[in-house]
Design an enzyme around this catalytic site. Structure first.
Site, mmCIF file in Angstrom:
data_model
loop_
_atom_site.group_PDB
_atom_site.id
_atom_site.type_symbol
_atom_site.label_atom_id
_atom_site.label_comp_id
_atom_site.label_asym_id
_atom_site.label_seq_id
_atom_site.Cartn_x
_atom_site.Cartn_y
_atom_site.Cartn_z
ATOM 1 N NE ARG A 1 -1.663 -2.060 3.317
ATOM 2 C CZ ARG A 1 -1.996 -2.709 4.420
ATOM 3 N NH1 ARG A 1 -3.227 -2.651 4.865
ATOM 4 N NH2 ARG A 1 -1.109 -3.405 5.085
ATOM 5 N NE ARG B 1 -28.873 -8.289 3.066
ATOM 6 C CZ ARG B 1 -29.943 -8.121 2.301
ATOM 7 N NH1 ARG B 1 -29.845 -7.501 1.152
ATOM 8 N NH2 ARG B 1 -31.116 -8.557 2.703
ATOM 9 C CG ASP C 1 -30.061 -4.850 8.083
ATOM 10 O OD1 ASP C 1 -29.863 -4.270 7.006
ATOM 11 O OD2 ASP C 1 -30.807 -5.825 8.208
#
Length: 671
Positions: free
Chosen positions: A375, A477, A582
């Protein structure tokens, strides 16, 4: 006679020139940074202003997007190429094995294990490990025996978080040493790692946030705080006139009393002597937002291999403290503001907990293994920091959602719709047509997490539609699916109901805020005094801190962060309750960005809702059994990362005197 006068005049001019040169030479040596001699160790930054000091690195430093060259070894014959075998890390990945304690484990060893267990680095098999970690923080302070797999220390990391640990002589051999405030003569740059000195009570995770509340000097704040030998700080005002060589400055009207119990100073600058025992004051100054001014330090800068300390700290010559104080008084407020903000970023990102210190150490070693694929320094020295910019995803800042504003770019104008069909869901034919009608939609992915087989036929759309098999978990998901081809993801549930205009407007908002979550339905968190913990609710209130992923836009990188960065215990907690997944995703995004989500309007009427849902019909309401989820997640993070907001973005063109046919979001606008 005239010739003698001419010679006398020339001699007087020459003598005055020599005296002037000798008089101003020390100041010139301070103000103009000179390059280090060949073969000399890399030094600290030498003066106060960014215009006079380009960087703490060697002259000719490569640009930020290029990895720094490996420094020359000193303090021993070992360097990265000679004493570390990278071939063990390329096949099985970067895995770390922690040696068990020889006797009763110390509190520090417990913290190290708690930090690594469940992380993506940890392995219980020494044969699979790329790196073997040996902690010297024993309870009695004595060095334990060498492990059987020592192999002269090759591919070993000797960790010493506290300077007093293992007081005896330890044969480091070819092992890397990660030590708190190492002395410059024993430190091997590019091979060893300099750690910050941590107090014994340093938290495992989370940690106290930075204390800076006033980002610029104000009349009630002292200019200087001076480290005292008793452990406190002595305050001095802007009219300081006496700063002995020890660094103890006094005001003209007399010194203010010393407060040994005061752990954090309340001043703009913190003068810290260069002795190794004073290194702990450096960490206190960072947390307080007090700019560290180090007087000729004789210890290595923490994580200087990747952190550009010229953006947060100052180094002055201990022989000229009065000149240093005068320069601090003249420093521009914009420079003071930038330095103080960077102290808070570095504290919160790399130093506020034992977990962050250990993870930073391991990420530095991993970047060495990657070499040219490491990085860039921009990602280490800009929010959210390298710990939240995983190299497994990318090493280019343009691929992450955090750096678009700095680079003046915008994400691509396409999104992927990910529709999850749960156990009680039906094929969302109407939703698929509405999403496919958006000219920004690139593909539709249906995640089938139902026990029944998916239907053989689906509606014809102008965009590709792919059906993927799920794992019957609420967090399915958030897996980093290879099929996702765009940066933007529109996460949907099968029972969600959106129009094409709502999708287009929400995506336009997300393009302006690609690091945030943009959603239609919100939840809010609160502190429950009766229960003594956190809770969350779906009631309609002005404040909100979460958006439901049953209808929300966010960057696909958060799938990688969710899968590879979060501890396994937190992911398991999210899989146990649908609403908790969530909450965990909102925790993750808020911890990375320090920003709240954004709400956009939804014209759905509650009468169209199917199963029991939150107000608006876009997602499930929090169930009583899952309300303790947020409290458990906050304990796992070590703090509450959620940020409350009242920001809602709506199209308001209905107030403009134009024809209805000219309005872009006619179905969303209500006069």
């Amino acid at each position: 006679m005239q010739s003698w006068r001419r010679k006398s005049l020339w001699l007087a001019l020459l003598a005055s020139w020599l005296l002037g040169l000798l008089g101003i030479f020390p100041l010139l040596r301070l103000a103009v940074p000179t390059g280090p001699r060949a073969g000399a160790p890399r030094g600290w930054p030498r003066w106060l202003d960014a215009e006079l000091l380009q960087s703490s690195f060697q002259p000719g430093e490569p640009p930020e997007d290029a990895p720094p060259p490996p420094p020359a070894p000193r303090g021993g014959s070992c360097d990265w190429g000679a004493c570390f075998d990278t071939s063990k890390c390329r096949s099985g990945g970067f895995k770390v094995f922690v040696y068990p304690a020889a006797g009763p484990p110390s509190e520090t060893q417990h913290k190290i294990l708690a930090s690594l267990e469940g992380s993506r680095y940890h392995t219980v098999s020494p044969t699979e490990a790329c790196l073997h970690l040996l902690s010297l923080d024993a309870p009695a302070g004595a060095c334990g025996p060498l492990p059987p797999e020592w192999n002269r220390g090759k591919n070993h990391l000797v960790l010493r978080l506290h300077p007093a640990s293992c007081s005896g002589t330890f044969p480091r051999g070819q092992a890397m040493v990660a030590e708190a405030s190492p002395a410059g003569d024993a430190f091997r740059p590019g091979f060893d790692v300099a750690l910050p000195p941590l107090p014994e009570a340093h938290p495992v995770r989370g940690g106290a946030p930075g204390r800076l509340r006033q980002h610029s000097p104000h009349p009630g704040e002292a200019l200087l705080a001076l480290a005292e030998e008793g452990g406190g700080w002595r305050m001095a005002g802007a009219d300081s006139s006496a700063c002995p060589r020890s660094g103890h400055c006094e005001r003209d009207g007399g010194p203010e009393p010393t407060h040994p119990g005061a752990a954090l100073p309340n001043a703009t600058f913190c003068l810290i002597p260069g002795r190794r025992p004073d290194a702990l004051r450096f960490l206190q100054a960072l947390q307080a937002g007090c700019i560290p001014v180090l007087l000729s330090p004789r210890w290595e800068l923490p994580f200087a291999e990747v952190i550009d300390w010229t953006k947060a700290a100052i180094v002055a010559d201990e022989r000229l403290p009065l000149q240093a104080v005068a320069a601090l008084q003249e420093m521009p407020p914009t420079r003071v503001l930038a330095l103080r903000q960077q102290t808070q970023f570095l504290w919160d990102t790399y130093f506020s907990s034992v977990d962050k210190v250990i993870r930073t150490t391991l990420e530095i070693i991993q970047d060495r293994i990657l070499g040219v694929s490491a990085r860039p320094l921009l990602m280490w020295n800009s929010p959210p920091g390298a710990l939240l910019a995983l190299p497994t995803f990318s090493t280019s800042p343009s691929h992450f959602p955090f750096y678009h504003l700095q680079r003046g770019s915008r994400p691509a104008g396409r999104f992927s719709a990910l529709i999850r069909v749960g156990a009680t869901g039906q094929p969302p034919l109407k939703l698929i047509r509405a999403v496919a009608g958006s000219h920004h939609c690139a593909q539709i992915l249906v995640l089938w997490s139902n026990d029944k087989p998916p239907p053989s036929s689906w509606p014809e759309t102008a965009v590709p539609l792919t059906v993927m098999e799920g794992h019957r978990k609420a967090s399915d998901r958030f897996l980093p699916f290879r099929a996702i081809s765009t940066d933007a993801i529109l996460s949907l549930d099968a029972h969600s109901s959106l129009s094409t205009s709502e999708v287009d407007f929400a995506f336009g908002v997300w393009q302006s805020f690609p690091e945030r979550m943009v959603g239609f339905q919100t939840w809010s968190h609160f502190w429950d005094e009766a229960q003594g913990g956190w809770g969350y609710t779906a009631e309609r209130v002005n404040d909100f801190s979460m958006v439901l992923t049953s209808a929300a836009f966010y960057h696909r990188y958060y799938h990688t962060l969710f899968t590879h960065s979060l501890p396994a215990a937190l992911r398991s907690r999210a899989e146990a309750a649908p609403g908790c997944a969530d909450v965990l995703m909102n925790f993750l995004v808020a911890a990375a960005t320090k920003l709240p989500p954004i709400k956009v309007p939804c014209g759905r009427r509650p009468a169209e809702a199917g199963p029991p849902q939150a107000p608006g019909g876009l997602g499930p309401a929090p169930q009583p059994a899952a309300r303790d989820c947020i409290d458990q997640l906050a304990a796992g993070f070590g703090h509450m990362p959620l940020v409350s907001s009242r920001l809602r973005l709506d199209p308001v063109l209905f107030k403009d005197p134009v024809s209805v046919l000219r309005k872009k979001y006619r179905s969303l606008e209500k006069p």
